[in-house]
Design a protein around this motif. Structure first.
Motif, PDB file in Angstrom:
ATOM      1  N   ILE A 131     -49.058  -7.321 -54.346  1.00 43.89           N
ATOM      2  CA  ILE A 131     -49.888  -8.085 -55.433  1.00 43.89           C
ATOM      3  C   ILE A 131     -49.525  -7.644 -56.879  1.00 43.89           C
ATOM      4  O   ILE A 131     -49.119  -8.374 -57.745  1.00 43.89           O
ATOM      5  CB  ILE A 131     -51.345  -8.018 -55.300  1.00 43.89           C
ATOM      6  N   LYS A 132     -49.459  -6.338 -56.894  1.00 40.91           N
ATOM      7  CA  LYS A 132     -48.757  -5.766 -58.167  1.00 40.91           C
ATOM      8  C   LYS A 132     -47.473  -6.371 -58.552  1.00 40.91           C
ATOM      9  O   LYS A 132     -47.150  -6.522 -59.682  1.00 40.91           O
ATOM     10  CB  LYS A 132     -48.864  -4.334 -57.985  1.00 40.91           C
ATOM     11  N   SER A 178     -45.931  -8.759 -57.499  1.00 42.50           N
ATOM     12  CA  SER A 178     -45.914 -10.241 -57.611  1.00 42.50           C
ATOM     13  C   SER A 178     -46.511 -10.624 -59.127  1.00 42.50           C
ATOM     14  O   SER A 178     -45.900 -11.465 -59.734  1.00 42.50           O
ATOM     15  CB  SER A 178     -47.063 -11.006 -56.511  1.00 42.50           C
ATOM     16  N   ARG A 179     -47.460  -9.681 -59.633  1.00 39.98           N
ATOM     17  CA  ARG A 179     -47.878 -10.020 -60.693  1.00 39.98           C
ATOM     18  C   ARG A 179     -46.939  -9.648 -61.784  1.00 39.98           C
ATOM     19  O   ARG A 179     -46.822 -10.344 -62.983  1.00 39.98           O
ATOM     20  CB  ARG A 179     -49.279  -9.297 -61.062  1.00 39.98           C
ATOM     21  N   GLU A 180     -46.215  -8.687 -61.710  1.00 36.87           N
ATOM     22  CA  GLU A 180     -45.148  -7.998 -62.508  1.00 36.87           C
ATOM     23  C   GLU A 180     -43.945  -9.247 -62.608  1.00 36.87           C
ATOM     24  O   GLU A 180     -43.536  -9.689 -63.512  1.00 36.87           O
ATOM     25  CB  GLU A 180     -44.462  -6.824 -61.883  1.00 36.87           C
ATOM     26  N   LEU A 221     -44.534 -12.474 -61.825  1.00 37.37           N
ATOM     27  CA  LEU A 221     -44.935 -13.813 -62.573  1.00 37.37           C
ATOM     28  C   LEU A 221     -45.174 -13.328 -64.157  1.00 37.37           C
ATOM     29  O   LEU A 221     -44.842 -14.409 -64.848  1.00 37.37           O
ATOM     30  CB  LEU A 221     -46.571 -13.988 -61.956  1.00 37.37           C
ATOM     31  N   ALA A 222     -45.423 -12.090 -64.524  1.00 38.90           N
ATOM     32  CA  ALA A 222     -45.152 -11.714 -66.043  1.00 38.90           C
ATOM     33  C   ALA A 222     -44.093 -11.909 -66.403  1.00 38.90           C
ATOM     34  O   ALA A 222     -43.785 -12.413 -67.824  1.00 38.90           O
ATOM     35  CB  ALA A 222     -46.041 -10.449 -66.077  1.00 38.90           C
ATOM     36  N   ARG A 245     -43.132 -15.791 -66.952  1.00 34.02           N
ATOM     37  CA  ARG A 245     -43.722 -16.273 -68.103  1.00 34.02           C
ATOM     38  C   ARG A 245     -43.392 -15.810 -69.434  1.00 34.02           C
ATOM     39  O   ARG A 245     -43.289 -16.445 -70.362  1.00 34.02           O
ATOM     40  CB  ARG A 245     -45.440 -15.871 -67.789  1.00 34.02           C
TER      41      ARG A 245
END
Length: 128
Positions: free
Chosen positions: A106-107, A109-111, A113-114, A117
């Motif tokens: 999850i971490k 994946s968030r990185e 996505l960031a 973006r």
């Protein structure tokens, strides 16, 4: 003559004493025999009591065997419960590892996505 009368009186006393002693001996003997004839009744009662004690002992032995069998079953069930608890503990350990791994994913994946973006709508890859 006085002497003869004294001897007769003395022999009467001796004879009376012998008769009294004989009566006591006969009475004691007869009364003592009733106890002997009563022994038959007491023997029967004792036999009945012994039979009852034997029956009670057999019943108690059966109950003890049933209790021992129940205790054996409880021990087996306790062993099964212990095994189940060990399996649950192992599964919990595995789940903890999987949760940590999921957290890392999850971490990441968030990185990702960031980063996506941050590129913006143009898709600028200079920040990669």
């Amino acid at each position: 003559m006085l002497n003869d009368e004294k001897q007769i009186k003395g022999s009467k006393y001796i004879l009376g004493a012998f008769i009294i002693v004989a009566v006591f001996i006969i009475a004691f003997h007869l009364l003592g025999r009733t106890g002997i004839s009563d022994n038959g009744n007491r023997t029967n009662n004792t036999g009945k009591q012994l039979q009852q004690l034997g029956t009670n002992q057999q019943e108690l032995t059966g109950e003890i065997r049933e209790a021992a069998a129940g205790a054996g079953n409880i021990s087996k069930q306790a062993g099964t419960v212990r095994e189940g608890m060990l399996q649950i503990r192992e599964q919990a350990t595995e789940l903890t590892g999987e949760i940590r791994e999921a957290g890392k994913i999850i971490k990441e994946s968030r990185e990702i996505l960031a980063t996506i973006r941050a590129r913006g709508p143009a898709g600028d890859r200079s920040q990669d």
